[in-house]
Design an enzyme around this catalytic site. Structure first.
Site, PDB file in Angstrom:
ATOM      1  CE1 TYR A 144      -9.193  -6.901  -7.775  1.00  0.00           C
ATOM      2  CE2 TYR A 144      -7.498  -5.311  -8.372  1.00  0.00           C
ATOM      3  CZ  TYR A 144      -7.908  -6.401  -7.632  1.00  0.00           C
ATOM      4  OH  TYR A 144      -7.037  -6.987  -6.736  1.00  0.00           O
ATOM      5  CE  LYS A 148      -8.686  -6.015  -4.059  1.00  0.00           C
ATOM      6  NZ  LYS A 148      -8.590  -6.807  -2.815  1.00  0.00           N
TER       7      LYS A 148
HETATM    8  N1  NAP Z   1      -2.969 -11.786  -7.703  1.00  0.00           N
HETATM    9  C1  NAP Z   1      -2.667 -10.514  -7.785  1.00  0.00           C
HETATM   10  O1  NAP Z   1      -1.911 -10.102  -8.675  1.00  0.00           O
HETATM   11  C2  NAP Z   1      -3.204  -9.536  -6.760  1.00  0.00           C
HETATM   12  C3  NAP Z   1      -2.685  -8.235  -6.765  1.00  0.00           C
HETATM   13  C4  NAP Z   1      -3.145  -7.331  -5.796  1.00  0.00           C
HETATM   14  C5  NAP Z   1      -4.084  -7.725  -4.871  1.00  0.00           C
HETATM   15  N2  NAP Z   1      -4.584  -8.994  -4.924  1.00  0.00           N
HETATM   16  C6  NAP Z   1      -5.584  -9.364  -3.907  1.00  0.00           C
HETATM   17  O2  NAP Z   1      -5.074 -10.458  -3.153  1.00  0.00           O
HETATM   18  C7  NAP Z   1      -6.168 -11.194  -2.595  1.00  0.00           C
HETATM   19  C8  NAP Z   1      -5.940 -12.678  -2.877  1.00  0.00           C
HETATM   20  O3  NAP Z   1      -5.984 -12.868  -4.272  1.00  0.00           O
HETATM   21  P1  NAP Z   1      -5.186 -14.044  -4.999  1.00  0.00           P
HETATM   22  O4  NAP Z   1      -4.187 -13.406  -5.891  1.00  0.00           O
HETATM   23  O5  NAP Z   1      -4.760 -15.059  -4.022  1.00  0.00           O
HETATM   24  O6  NAP Z   1      -6.370 -14.568  -5.926  1.00  0.00           O
HETATM   25  P2  NAP Z   1      -6.933 -16.022  -6.230  1.00  0.00           P
HETATM   26  O7  NAP Z   1      -5.820 -16.994  -6.362  1.00  0.00           O
HETATM   27  O8  NAP Z   1      -7.881 -15.822  -7.353  1.00  0.00           O
HETATM   28  O9  NAP Z   1      -7.729 -16.389  -4.878  1.00  0.00           O
HETATM   29  C9  NAP Z   1      -8.870 -15.658  -4.515  1.00  0.00           C
HETATM   30  C10 NAP Z   1      -9.416 -16.276  -3.250  1.00  0.00           C
HETATM   31  O10 NAP Z   1     -10.556 -15.511  -2.845  1.00  0.00           O
HETATM   32  C11 NAP Z   1     -11.637 -16.412  -2.658  1.00  0.00           C
HETATM   33  N3  NAP Z   1     -12.931 -15.784  -2.870  1.00  0.00           N
HETATM   34  C12 NAP Z   1     -13.394 -15.132  -3.949  1.00  0.00           C
HETATM   35  N4  NAP Z   1     -14.648 -14.709  -3.749  1.00  0.00           N
HETATM   36  C13 NAP Z   1     -14.992 -15.124  -2.500  1.00  0.00           C
HETATM   37  C14 NAP Z   1     -16.165 -15.007  -1.710  1.00  0.00           C
HETATM   38  N5  NAP Z   1     -17.268 -14.381  -2.158  1.00  0.00           N
HETATM   39  N6  NAP Z   1     -16.152 -15.527  -0.458  1.00  0.00           N
HETATM   40  C15 NAP Z   1     -15.058 -16.162   0.018  1.00  0.00           C
HETATM   41  N7  NAP Z   1     -13.929 -16.345  -0.692  1.00  0.00           N
HETATM   42  C16 NAP Z   1     -13.903 -15.816  -1.936  1.00  0.00           C
HETATM   43  C17 NAP Z   1     -11.384 -17.533  -3.661  1.00  0.00           C
HETATM   44  O11 NAP Z   1     -12.162 -18.659  -3.330  1.00  0.00           O
HETATM   45  P3  NAP Z   1     -12.694 -19.721  -4.445  1.00  0.00           P
HETATM   46  O12 NAP Z   1     -11.577 -20.726  -4.621  1.00  0.00           O
HETATM   47  O13 NAP Z   1     -13.929 -20.279  -3.850  1.00  0.00           O
HETATM   48  O14 NAP Z   1     -12.955 -18.944  -5.707  1.00  0.00           O
HETATM   49  C18 NAP Z   1      -9.898 -17.713  -3.457  1.00  0.00           C
HETATM   50  O15 NAP Z   1      -9.640 -18.448  -2.288  1.00  0.00           O
HETATM   51  C19 NAP Z   1      -7.423 -10.618  -3.240  1.00  0.00           C
HETATM   52  O16 NAP Z   1      -8.033  -9.699  -2.340  1.00  0.00           O
HETATM   53  C20 NAP Z   1      -6.891  -9.876  -4.461  1.00  0.00           C
HETATM   54  O17 NAP Z   1      -7.750  -8.848  -4.890  1.00  0.00           O
HETATM   55  C21 NAP Z   1      -4.168  -9.907  -5.834  1.00  0.00           C
END
Ligand code: NAP
Length: 235
Positions: A144, A148
């Site tokens: 991951y 990133k």
């Molecule tokens: N949560 C954390 O602690 C954290 C920390 C740092 C960075 N981030 C980043 O923040 C961003 C949002 O993450 P989140 O925390 O909101 O995670 P999340 O709740 O797991 O949501 C992920 C989202 O991405 C979508 N997705 C995944 N694969 C996809 C694809 N191939 N095409 C289109 N949509 C796709 C998912 O859609 P589905 O519902 O269809 O699966 C969902 O809407 C990500 O880039 C993640 O890496 C998160």
């Protein structure tokens, strides 16, 4: 750029930070928010326009770029987690999926939407990256973090290449947020609504990078510590 009157496209807008961005952009005065999701029927934010998009499917990206000619702000938010040691052979499949979704997907989106953004003049891209682009939790986030780190490098390259057409690029780095992705993670978590609010404020202030929380700022500062944080502080 100004959010008032803008037209935004948010990827992964059906839950987590993407849904928070969609809500917050509308509240900040965006004229229209396209909420992209693999299954648009799962988009629940009132007032947005759901559109279908899997960021790993090039034909879908091209079709959407052809259809949506008014986008002035692209929020590359969709991403996947997944953990395990990189020395385990199963990490290769995970690595491919994470690179396709977290690094190549956002790049393809920018390639497809760059002409539309250019035509709108006041335009921008927000790339949601991570504090883990600069650090690895040993045995857990190697692949991951690699995806990133690639997303961070690509975000910097996009900024350089989009400068001539007047499109700004904001790299948004954040540590754990209270979303499905970090459900099992320990420690403090930021609110996705607050991170979206900070992201929009940073964009309106003309910043190129947002370190959204204390953990992210500490990881970033650790890059120049002696010894640097990535050589072992997290072990
Ligand atoms: N949560 C954390 O602690 C954290 C920390 C740092 C960075 N981030 C980043 O923040 C961003 C949002 O993450 P989140 O925390 O909101 O995670 P999340 O709740 O797991 O949501 C992920 C989202 O991405 C979508 N997705 C995944 N694969 C996809 C694809 N191939 N095409 C289109 N949509 C796709 C998912 O859609 P589905 O519902 O269809 O699966 C969902 O809407 C990500 O880039 C993640 O890496 C998160």
């Amino acid at each position: 750029m100004k959010i008032q009157g803008s037209v935004a496209l948010v990827t992964g807008a059906n839950r987590g930070l993407g849904a928070a961005f969609a809500r917050t952009l509308l509240a900040a005065g965006a004229a229209k928010v396209y909420a992209a999701a693999r299954d648009p029927s799962t988009v629940t934010v009132p007032g947005v326009v759901p559109v279908p998009l899997d960021v790993t499917i090039l034909d879908q990206i091209k079709a959407l770029a052809h259809e949506l000619g008014d986008v002035s702000l692209l929020v590359n938010n969709a991403g996947i987690g997944g953990s395990g040691p990189v020395l385990d052979p199963t990490s290769i499949d995970r690595l491919h999926q994470q690179f396709e979704t977290n690094a190549v997907g956002p790049l393809r989106m920018v390639q497809a939407f760059a002409p539309t953004l250019a035509a709108r003049g006041d335009s921008a891209v927000i790339n949601v990256i991570s504090a883990l682009s600069w650090a690895t939790l040993p045995g857990v986030t190697g692949s991951y973090s690699a995806s990133k780190a690639a997303a961070w490098a690509l975000s910097n390259a996009m900024r350089q290449e989009l400068k001539a057409q007047g499109t700004e690029v904001l790299s948004l780095h954040v540590a754990f947020m209270d979303t499905d992705m970090a459900r099992g993670a320990p420690g403090p978590k930021s609110s996705p609504d607050e991170v979206a609010r900070l992201g929009i404020a940073a964009l309106e202030a003309g910043h190129s990078e947002l370190l959204a929380d204390d953990v992210t700022r500490s990881v970033h500062a650790g890059l120049t510590a002696v010894p640097p944080m990535y050589l072992g502080m997290l072990a």
